[in-house]
Design a protein around this motif. Structure first.
Motif, PDB file in Angstrom:
ATOM      1  N   THR A   1       0.842  -1.197   0.000  1.00  0.00           N
ATOM      2  CA  THR A   1       0.000   0.000   0.000  1.00  0.00           C
ATOM      3  C   THR A   1       0.877   1.247   0.000  1.00  0.00           C
ATOM      4  O   THR A   1       2.078   1.174   0.245  1.00  0.00           O
ATOM      5  N   ASP A   2       0.240   2.388  -0.245  1.00  0.00           N
ATOM      6  CA  ASP A   2       0.970   3.655  -0.209  1.00  0.00           C
ATOM      7  C   ASP A   2       1.552   3.919   1.170  1.00  0.00           C
ATOM      8  O   ASP A   2       2.668   4.416   1.296  1.00  0.00           O
ATOM      9  N   LEU A   3       0.791   3.588   2.215  1.00  0.00           N
ATOM     10  CA  LEU A   3       1.267   3.805   3.578  1.00  0.00           C
ATOM     11  C   LEU A   3       2.514   2.965   3.850  1.00  0.00           C
ATOM     12  O   LEU A   3       3.474   3.445   4.457  1.00  0.00           O
ATOM     13  N   ASP A   4       2.526   1.730   3.382  1.00  0.00           N
ATOM     14  CA  ASP A   4       3.701   0.872   3.559  1.00  0.00           C
ATOM     15  C   ASP A   4       4.930   1.479   2.879  1.00  0.00           C
ATOM     16  O   ASP A   4       6.029   1.469   3.435  1.00  0.00           O
ATOM     17  N   LYS A   5       4.736   2.013   1.679  1.00  0.00           N
ATOM     18  CA  LYS A   5       5.849   2.639   0.950  1.00  0.00           C
ATOM     19  C   LYS A   5       6.374   3.846   1.726  1.00  0.00           C
ATOM     20  O   LYS A   5       7.582   4.024   1.873  1.00  0.00           O
ATOM     21  N   ARG A   6       5.443   4.685   2.212  1.00  0.00           N
ATOM     22  CA  ARG A   6       5.866   5.865   2.970  1.00  0.00           C
ATOM     23  C   ARG A   6       6.540   5.464   4.282  1.00  0.00           C
ATOM     24  O   ARG A   6       7.476   6.123   4.730  1.00  0.00           O
ATOM     25  N   ALA A   7       6.079   4.383   4.891  1.00  0.00           N
ATOM     26  CA  ALA A   7       6.685   3.924   6.145  1.00  0.00           C
ATOM     27  C   ALA A   7       8.145   3.538   5.919  1.00  0.00           C
ATOM     28  O   ALA A   7       9.009   3.857   6.735  1.00  0.00           O
ATOM     29  N   ARG A   8       8.423   2.867   4.810  1.00  0.00           N
ATOM     30  CA  ARG A   8       9.800   2.435   4.518  1.00  0.00           C
ATOM     31  C   ARG A   8      10.733   3.615   4.302  1.00  0.00           C
ATOM     32  O   ARG A   8      11.931   3.509   4.543  1.00  0.00           O
ATOM     33  N   THR A   9      10.195   4.744   3.849  1.00  0.00           N
ATOM     34  CA  THR A   9      11.038   5.909   3.584  1.00  0.00           C
ATOM     35  C   THR A   9      10.968   6.947   4.707  1.00  0.00           C
ATOM     36  O   THR A   9      11.647   7.966   4.659  1.00  0.00           O
ATOM     37  N   GLY A  10      10.122   6.707   5.690  1.00  0.00           N
ATOM     38  CA  GLY A  10       9.988   7.657   6.797  1.00  0.00           C
ATOM     39  C   GLY A  10       9.124   8.854   6.458  1.00  0.00           C
ATOM     40  O   GLY A  10       9.163   9.865   7.148  1.00  0.00           O
ATOM     41  N   PHE A  14       0.734  13.125   9.156  1.00  0.00           N
ATOM     42  CA  PHE A  14      -0.233  13.116  10.253  1.00  0.00           C
ATOM     43  C   PHE A  14      -1.529  12.441   9.825  1.00  0.00           C
ATOM     44  O   PHE A  14      -2.207  11.814  10.644  1.00  0.00           O
ATOM     45  N   ASP A  15      -1.898  12.551   8.545  1.00  0.00           N
ATOM     46  CA  ASP A  15      -3.082  11.841   8.050  1.00  0.00           C
ATOM     47  C   ASP A  15      -2.869  10.331   8.169  1.00  0.00           C
ATOM     48  O   ASP A  15      -3.781   9.592   8.545  1.00  0.00           O
ATOM     49  N   ASP A  16      -1.657   9.864   7.850  1.00  0.00           N
ATOM     50  CA  ASP A  16      -1.331   8.444   8.011  1.00  0.00           C
ATOM     51  C   ASP A  16      -1.446   8.045   9.482  1.00  0.00           C
ATOM     52  O   ASP A  16      -1.961   6.979   9.808  1.00  0.00           O
ATOM     53  N   PHE A  17      -0.953   8.917  10.341  1.00  0.00           N
ATOM     54  CA  PHE A  17      -1.024   8.666  11.780  1.00  0.00           C
ATOM     55  C   PHE A  17      -2.477   8.466  12.211  1.00  0.00           C
ATOM     56  O   PHE A  17      -2.792   7.556  12.987  1.00  0.00           O
ATOM     57  N   ARG A  22      -6.909   5.064  13.959  1.00  0.00           N
ATOM     58  CA  ARG A  22      -8.303   4.620  13.782  1.00  0.00           C
ATOM     59  C   ARG A  22      -8.366   3.112  13.597  1.00  0.00           C
ATOM     60  O   ARG A  22      -9.306   2.463  14.058  1.00  0.00           O
ATOM     61  N   THR A  23      -7.362   2.546  12.926  1.00  0.00           N
ATOM     62  CA  THR A  23      -7.301   1.089  12.783  1.00  0.00           C
ATOM     63  C   THR A  23      -7.100   0.445  14.152  1.00  0.00           C
ATOM     64  O   THR A  23      -7.764  -0.543  14.492  1.00  0.00           O
ATOM     65  N   PHE A  24      -6.202   1.015  14.943  1.00  0.00           N
ATOM     66  CA  PHE A  24      -5.959   0.513  16.299  1.00  0.00           C
ATOM     67  C   PHE A  24      -7.262   0.540  17.103  1.00  0.00           C
ATOM     68  O   PHE A  24      -7.603  -0.417  17.795  1.00  0.00           O
ATOM     69  N   LYS A  25      -7.992   1.639  16.980  1.00  0.00           N
ATOM     70  CA  LYS A  25      -9.258   1.791  17.703  1.00  0.00           C
ATOM     71  C   LYS A  25     -10.297   0.786  17.201  1.00  0.00           C
ATOM     72  O   LYS A  25     -10.998   0.152  17.988  1.00  0.00           O
ATOM     73  N   GLN A  26     -10.379   0.628  15.885  1.00  0.00           N
ATOM     74  CA  GLN A  26     -11.341  -0.296  15.280  1.00  0.00           C
ATOM     75  C   GLN A  26     -11.124  -1.726  15.776  1.00  0.00           C
ATOM     76  O   GLN A  26     -12.069  -2.459  16.035  1.00  0.00           O
ATOM     77  N   PHE A  27      -9.870  -2.113  15.930  1.00  0.00           N
ATOM     78  CA  PHE A  27      -9.547  -3.464  16.382  1.00  0.00           C
ATOM     79  C   PHE A  27      -9.345  -3.536  17.891  1.00  0.00           C
ATOM     80  O   PHE A  27      -8.889  -4.549  18.407  1.00  0.00           O
ATOM     81  N   ASN A  28      -9.651  -2.442  18.578  1.00  0.00           N
ATOM     82  CA  ASN A  28      -9.508  -2.361  20.032  1.00  0.00           C
ATOM     83  C   ASN A  28      -8.123  -2.812  20.497  1.00  0.00           C
ATOM     84  O   ASN A  28      -7.982  -3.535  21.477  1.00  0.00           O
ATOM     85  N   GLY A  29      -7.118  -2.363  19.756  1.00  0.00           N
ATOM     86  CA  GLY A  29      -5.738  -2.645  20.139  1.00  0.00           C
ATOM     87  C   GLY A  29      -5.217  -3.995  19.721  1.00  0.00           C
ATOM     88  O   GLY A  29      -4.047  -4.312  19.944  1.00  0.00           O
TER      89      GLY A  29
END
Length: 149
Positions: A1-10, A14-17, A22-29
């Motif tokens: 995904t785009d987020l994975d690509k950006r994660a690899r490059t640092g 803040f939108d990604d954050f 929200r994913t963490f919240k959706q899965f309740n951690g």
């Protein structure tokens, strides 16, 4: 995904954050693929902290959310009393120190995400980041004290 690509490059924004939170919240951690296991208290604390961070990010301009370096540079602009931090603090209703601390935590998260995405052991990265967070908190405290003088 785009987020994975950006994660690899640092280049995490803040939108990604917000998406990650929200994913963490959706899965309740209990996010699939996330290293380690959190206690119910840790999940609760993280969700509470994320609510504060979401408020702070919500007060940012589109440009600031897309380019975290603007905020990180502002934190270092103590000669001008960190004008972006002041504006976001006022708009979000959060203390300036909470905004500044979030910036430090965001940068630590961004660095750890990049290192993990490049294949480093998540537990080793988290242990290393934990020790640098202490140094960042001390730096922020010194900056606040020098602003008061």
């Amino acid at each position: 995904t785009d987020l994975d690509k950006r994660a690899r490059t640092g280049d995490v924004t803040f939108d990604d954050f917000l998406k990650i939170g929200r994913t963490f919240k959706q899965f309740n951690g209990k996010v699939p693929g996330m290293p380690g296991t959190l206690t119910d208290q840790q999940v609760s604390d993280t969700l509470e902290k994320f609510a504060l961070h979401e408020t702070i990010v919500g007060a940012m301009s589109d440009e600031e959310r897309a380019n975290p370096q603007l905020m990180l540079d502002d934190i270092e602009d103590t000669d001008n009393a960190c004008p972006r931090v002041q504006r976001i603090s006022k708009a979000s209703g959060c203390a300036e120190r909470d905004v500044a601390l979030f910036m430090a935590e965001f940068e630590a998260m961004r660095q750890s995400t990049e290192r993990i995405a490049k294949g480093e052991d998540p537990d080793a990265v988290n242990a290393d980041i934990g020790s640098s967070n202490r140094a960042q908190r001390r730096m922020l405290k010194k900056q606040k004290q020098s602003k008061k003088r």
